[in-house]
Enzyme design. Structure first.
Site, PDB file in Angstrom:
ATOM      1  N   TYR A 134       3.204   2.221  13.491  1.00 27.27           N
ATOM      2  CA  TYR A 134       3.585   3.278  12.556  1.00 27.27           C
ATOM      3  C   TYR A 134       2.911   4.596  12.911  1.00 27.27           C
ATOM      4  O   TYR A 134       1.756   4.641  13.336  1.00 27.27           O
ATOM      5  CB  TYR A 134       3.325   2.886  11.098  1.00 27.27           C
ATOM      6  CG  TYR A 134       1.983   2.297  10.767  1.00 27.27           C
ATOM      7  CD1 TYR A 134       1.021   3.057  10.107  1.00 27.27           C
ATOM      8  CD2 TYR A 134       1.683   0.972  11.073  1.00 27.27           C
ATOM      9  CE1 TYR A 134      -0.202   2.519   9.766  1.00 27.27           C
ATOM     10  CE2 TYR A 134       0.449   0.421  10.740  1.00 27.27           C
ATOM     11  CZ  TYR A 134      -0.491   1.208  10.088  1.00 27.27           C
ATOM     12  OH  TYR A 134      -1.704   0.676   9.763  1.00 27.27           O
TER      13      TYR A 134
ATOM     14  N   HIS B   6       0.843  -1.192   0.000  1.00 28.95           N
ATOM     15  CA  HIS B   6       0.000   0.000   0.000  1.00 28.95           C
ATOM     16  C   HIS B   6       0.882   1.248   0.000  1.00 28.95           C
ATOM     17  O   HIS B   6       1.754   1.387   0.850  1.00 28.95           O
ATOM     18  CB  HIS B   6      -0.879   0.038   1.256  1.00 28.95           C
ATOM     19  CG  HIS B   6      -1.640  -1.218   1.509  1.00 28.95           C
ATOM     20  ND1 HIS B   6      -2.055  -1.595   2.771  1.00 28.95           N
ATOM     21  CD2 HIS B   6      -2.067  -2.202   0.668  1.00 28.95           C
ATOM     22  CE1 HIS B   6      -2.713  -2.739   2.698  1.00 28.95           C
ATOM     23  NE2 HIS B   6      -2.721  -3.134   1.434  1.00 28.95           N
TER      24      HIS B   6
END
Length: 508
Positions: free
Chosen positions: A133, A70
């Protein structure tokens, strides 16, 4: 996992902007501890100050879990909280590095910074792996619609997955992503130029000609004084904004209505623009003016052709505006200066397309007129092409953020000096230009306005409101020092050379 690594940031060759971060992990019998993100230390080592706003955690129960590829419309900083992963990154941005691949194994002692548009994927190598993240924009369904995807099994990328994908845990959605040949690259964030309809806006169109990543907006597209205009625009699409828009009617700003209009555009509007830039990590280039100074106490030795580049107003001089326009510009400068990524560009006496002083003098010379021109206000001409080139240089070179003066080079001139240069270029005698003081000129303007107003009042029978709009106060000395912009690698051409070029090109 390796304990007590030295903190280090290493750029990745195949994918510009991607960086591997070695993290010190401190452990003992109780477990371990690390500073996963430490802004000041990491920025000092070269990582961008990307301003994360959201922290996400992906927990994966079994080894072989594989997610991606992605590419998202934001930057992110990925790390491992527990376990180990094999990470793969593919550049899916528009440009010459599209399709480049980088792989690395990550554990809690290593992280990766992933720029916007770089595809991210990982495969867990241990059970109970947690992958974390930070991202610098908020997730939403609209944002996800702007993702770019690549199939994990793409033969062109040829990622060497440690656990073959046929034995890995994948989602049906990830299995269905396109091959590299069918991927539409993610377009870069754009630069937005405001005030595209003005003299500087026209010059900026020339400076950025052929650059498809630059978007131009006139007042009809975004009016700084209109709060609703800001809400209608997707600011996440931009990496930089050049604000060449302003309320510049200097004399009208001294009226009650003009004062409100000037503050609405030059301060309130700039404040909204600065807020949008702050929230989206945008670099703001804000064009300002010599009118933020009163012109007192400035040594402008040299005259025509003299050494004016080493004297005048410096970037660090405190503002001292005389009139409303200068006050609003000084206030706008102060607002912009608090942004982490900003360039305040101060300039003076701009000459470009459309109506300007040089064109007016050229027309008077051609008609055989003998104008009265102010000779006790001194400064330096700035040709719009020079100013636009200087702005482009600041953005392209990544010069240190802050305030810069940009004008053409050369010694201090008065307005009468400029007029005489124009007359001489038109074959008229310099003596045809009569130099007058600012006070003499203002008195003449006021008398003419009074006569016009009295005539109008007599014709309408209205005796109220005698007298016209008086001229705003001007700084007596407007020369801006140029050492800082020259040190940044931009050397402006001489004003008299540019004046001759401008007139010879038929622009005057």
């Amino acid at each position: 996992m390796e304990f007590s690594r030295e903190l280090a940031v290493t750029a990745v060759g195949p994918i510009p902007g991607l960086a591997v971060v070695d993290l010190p992990v401190h452990g003992d019998g109780r477990g371990w501890f690390k500073e996963n993100w430490q802004r000041s230390k990491m920025v000092a080592l070269g990582l961008p100050d990307f301003g994360p706003v959201q922290n996400n955690v992906s927990f994966n129960g079994a080894a072989g879990t594989t997610r991606g590829i992605h590419a998202e419309p934001w930057d992110k900083y990925v790390s491992v909280a527990a376990g180990r992963i094999f990470g793969a990154w593919v550049d899916l941005r528009e440009g010459p590095t599209f399709g480049n691949v980088f792989t690395a194994e990550l554990d809690p002692s290593r992280a990766v910074f992933v720029p916007r548009g770089v595809g991210n994927a990982f495969q867990t190598l241990e059970d109970a792996t947690a992958y974390t993240y930070l991202v610098n924009d908020h997730w939403s369904a609209d944002a996800q619609a702007r993702y770019t995807y690549l199939n994990l099994a793409d033969a062109t990328a040829a990622i060497p997955w440690p656990i073959p994908l046929e034995r890995a845990e994948l989602s049906d959605r990830d299995r269905g992503h396109p091959a590299l040949a069918d991927v539409v690259p993610m377009a870069p964030r754009r630069t937005l130029v405001l005030g595209a309809g003005g003299q500087l806006g026209a010059a900026l169109r020339g400076a950025f000609a052929g650059n498809g990543a630059v978007e131009f907006a006139g007042r009809d597209d975004l009016d700084l004084a209109d709060p609703a205009a800001f809400a209608r625009r997707d600011w996440s699409a931009y990496t930089a904004v050049v604000n060449a828009a302003a309320h510049t009617a200097v004399d009208a700003a001294e009226t009650p209505e003009g004062r409100r209009t000037a503050w609405a555009a030059n301060v309130a509007g700039v404040s909204r623009l600065a807020r949008a830039c702050l929230e989206h990590g945008i670099t703001l280039v804000h064009v300002s003016s010599d009118y933020v100074f009163d012109g007192d106490g400035v040594d402008e030795n040299g005259g025509i052709g003299g050494n004016g580049g080493d004297t005048g107003h410096g970037e660090d001089e405190p503002p001292s505006p005389l009139g409303v326009y200068g006050q609003t510009k000084a206030a706008g400068d102060a607002v912009v200066s608090v942004l982490p990524r900003h360039y305040v560009v101060r300039t003076s006496w701009v000459v470009g397309s459309g109506a300007n002083f040089v064109r007016t003098m050229a027309a008077l010379a051609d008609r055989g007129a003998e104008p009265r021109v102010v000779e006790d206000q001194t400064g330096r001409l700035t040709f719009a092409d020079t100013l636009a080139a200087g702005i482009a240089h600041l953005l392209d070179s990544g010069a240190p953020y802050g305030t810069y003066n940009i004008t053409n080079d050369g010694g201090a001139l008065s307005w009468a000096d400029v007029a005489r240069e124009v007359f001489a270029a038109r074959g008229r005698p310099r003596s045809a230009v009569r130099g007058v003081s600012t006070r003499e000129y203002d008195d003449g303007v006021a008398a003419a306005a009074d006569r016009a107003s009295a005539g109008a009042n007599s014709a309408t029978g209205d005796g109220a409101g005698a007298g016209g709009t008086r001229r705003a106060p001007r700084p007596a000395r407007s020369l801006l020092r140029l050492e800082k912009i020259k040190a940044a690698g931009f050397d402006p051409p001489d004003q008299l050379d540019e004046l001759r070029r401008y007139l010879e090109a038929g622009e005057g």
